[in-house]
Design an enzyme around this catalytic site. Sequence first.
Site, PDB file in Angstrom:
ATOM      1  N   ASP A  45       0.901  -1.154   0.000  1.00 54.12           N
ATOM      2  CA  ASP A  45       0.000   0.000   0.000  1.00 54.12           C
ATOM      3  C   ASP A  45       0.936   1.199   0.000  1.00 54.12           C
ATOM      4  O   ASP A  45       1.565   1.501   1.018  1.00 54.12           O
ATOM      5  CB  ASP A  45      -0.871  -0.012   1.257  1.00 54.12           C
ATOM      6  CG  ASP A  45      -1.878   1.120   1.238  1.00 54.12           C
ATOM      7  OD1 ASP A  45      -1.489   2.254   0.923  1.00 54.12           O
ATOM      8  OD2 ASP A  45      -3.047   0.866   1.551  1.00 54.12           O
ATOM      9  N   HIS A  46       1.050   1.866  -1.141  1.00 55.83           N
ATOM     10  CA  HIS A  46       2.141   2.839  -1.265  1.00 55.83           C
ATOM     11  C   HIS A  46       1.990   4.037  -0.324  1.00 55.83           C
ATOM     12  O   HIS A  46       2.945   4.766  -0.098  1.00 55.83           O
ATOM     13  CB  HIS A  46       2.328   3.285  -2.720  1.00 55.83           C
ATOM     14  CG  HIS A  46       1.315   4.272  -3.205  1.00 55.83           C
ATOM     15  ND1 HIS A  46       0.062   3.913  -3.596  1.00 55.83           N
ATOM     16  CD2 HIS A  46       1.377   5.619  -3.349  1.00 55.83           C
ATOM     17  CE1 HIS A  46      -0.606   4.988  -3.973  1.00 55.83           C
ATOM     18  NE2 HIS A  46       0.170   6.037  -3.835  1.00 55.83           N
ATOM     19  N   HIS A 108      -5.663   2.891   1.414  1.00 60.62           N
ATOM     20  CA  HIS A 108      -4.930   4.120   1.760  1.00 60.62           C
ATOM     21  C   HIS A 108      -5.533   4.858   2.971  1.00 60.62           C
ATOM     22  O   HIS A 108      -4.827   5.228   3.902  1.00 60.62           O
ATOM     23  CB  HIS A 108      -4.893   5.079   0.577  1.00 60.62           C
ATOM     24  CG  HIS A 108      -4.272   4.491  -0.651  1.00 60.62           C
ATOM     25  ND1 HIS A 108      -3.276   3.549  -0.602  1.00 60.62           N
ATOM     26  CD2 HIS A 108      -4.511   4.700  -1.981  1.00 60.62           C
ATOM     27  CE1 HIS A 108      -2.918   3.220  -1.838  1.00 60.62           C
ATOM     28  NE2 HIS A 108      -3.661   3.897  -2.684  1.00 60.62           N
TER      29      HIS A 108
HETATM   30  C1  BG6 Z   1      -3.843   4.562  -6.167  1.00 59.86           C
HETATM   31  C2  BG6 Z   1      -5.250   4.655  -6.698  1.00 59.86           C
HETATM   32  O1  BG6 Z   1      -3.700   3.437  -5.349  1.00 59.86           O
HETATM   33  O2  BG6 Z   1      -3.558   5.728  -5.418  1.00 59.86           O
HETATM   34  C3  BG6 Z   1      -5.392   5.883  -7.575  1.00 59.86           C
HETATM   35  O3  BG6 Z   1      -5.544   3.495  -7.467  1.00 59.86           O
HETATM   36  C4  BG6 Z   1      -4.973   7.117  -6.817  1.00 59.86           C
HETATM   37  O4  BG6 Z   1      -6.721   6.027  -8.060  1.00 59.86           O
HETATM   38  C5  BG6 Z   1      -3.596   6.926  -6.185  1.00 59.86           C
HETATM   39  O5  BG6 Z   1      -4.907   8.192  -7.738  1.00 59.86           O
HETATM   40  C6  BG6 Z   1      -3.263   8.063  -5.250  1.00 59.86           C
HETATM   41  O6  BG6 Z   1      -1.915   7.956  -4.882  1.00 59.86           O
HETATM   42  P1  BG6 Z   1      -1.037   9.244  -4.628  1.00 59.86           P
HETATM   43  O7  BG6 Z   1       0.253   8.732  -4.125  1.00 59.86           O
HETATM   44  O8  BG6 Z   1      -0.934   9.960  -5.937  1.00 59.86           O
HETATM   45  O9  BG6 Z   1      -1.809  10.034  -3.623  1.00 59.86           O
END
Ligand code: BG6
Length: 359
Positions: A45-46, A108
């Site tokens: 989960d980045h 997230h």
């Molecule tokens: C991803 C979602 O996991 O996270 C996307 O699938 C979203 O829809 C993105 O735009 C948001 O990540 P970040 O790091 O740009 O906030």
Amino acid sequence: MVQETGGHWRRVIIEKPFGHDLESARALNVTLREVLDERQIYRIDHYLGKETVQNMIIFRFANGIFEPIWNRRYIDHLQITAAETLGVGSRGAYYDQAGALRDMVPNHLFQLVSLTAMEPPVSFLADAVRNEQAKVIDAIQPLTPQEVLTFAIRGQYGEGFIGGERVPAYRSEPNVPPDSNTETFVALKLRIDNWRWAGVPFYLRTGKRLAKTVSEIAIQFKQAPFRLFRNTPVESLQTNELVIHIQPEEGVSLRFGAKIPGPIMRIGPVEMDFNYADCFGSTPSTGYERLIYDCMIGDATLFQRADMVEAAWNAIMPVLDLWKALPPRDFPNYPAGSWGPPEADELLARDGRQWRRVE
Ligand code: BG6
């Protein structure tokens, strides 16, 4: 390929969404365990790779002044926002199957909830931290069907303007059916039923094509007693607000009231700001770099365990079920470039609160 022979490790990173509901996530966990040991599975989960997200642990547990007030006695409510000006771009085919709830919330946003709300872990060992996160996710009360109708708001963007440019409606995006009922915005009111958080609402919102790209956690403290100011021109007291800015700004700010200079007693809100880039320089990173590195060194702290993923799906299943049974009739219900449908404002207004104005 996954057999660990000759003293070599084999690890598999699995990207979200992990399943599309509780049942499919459980089935996927069972299937994976047929070929892999849990310690080989890295559910990524980045958001957990973001510096400011990890900073929540340091902020809370390496500083003596916050933890004593980090509970229902002092905190009125929390607002967690992950807003994007971007639309679905070229990902229409995936996104239309997923929707904003599945795409952002059990993963997230729940990571942000769990780090904000968890109890102090006994160490930084992977399972010590994840045990505490899992407990909090488990304590998120699944909504009853009746509550879903009032506490879960969905929206889909229509045509509108972002940065002065006209942008198309979700239903006109590539690979999205023209009659799609997929939500591109969600707002939720959640309760965490434990001793620390009983009675403190957690308001979450996320969406595409909103007015601003911003992710943050805002902690709203209770109001000070007003009595002292009753015979002064001060009409209301603003509450203290602590904001953890995750992106694009990275930092922490604290709002408090200060006396506006002059002979009359007037109070103005002021802020103390800590900005990551000013103090430490900027470290452009998506989150993935750190996590892939952690996987290579065998540190699973910032990865999802099977039980966490299942607890997260469990918490949102009532919303998925009810929304499936009752398709929306008013989509699109917010113009691109706005802050979502009016119902999202009403969600807080009913409780005498409002969303933080993100400038
Ligand atoms: C991803 C979602 O996991 O996270 C996307 O699938 C979203 O829809 C993105 O735009 C948001 O990540 P970040 O790091 O740009 O906030």
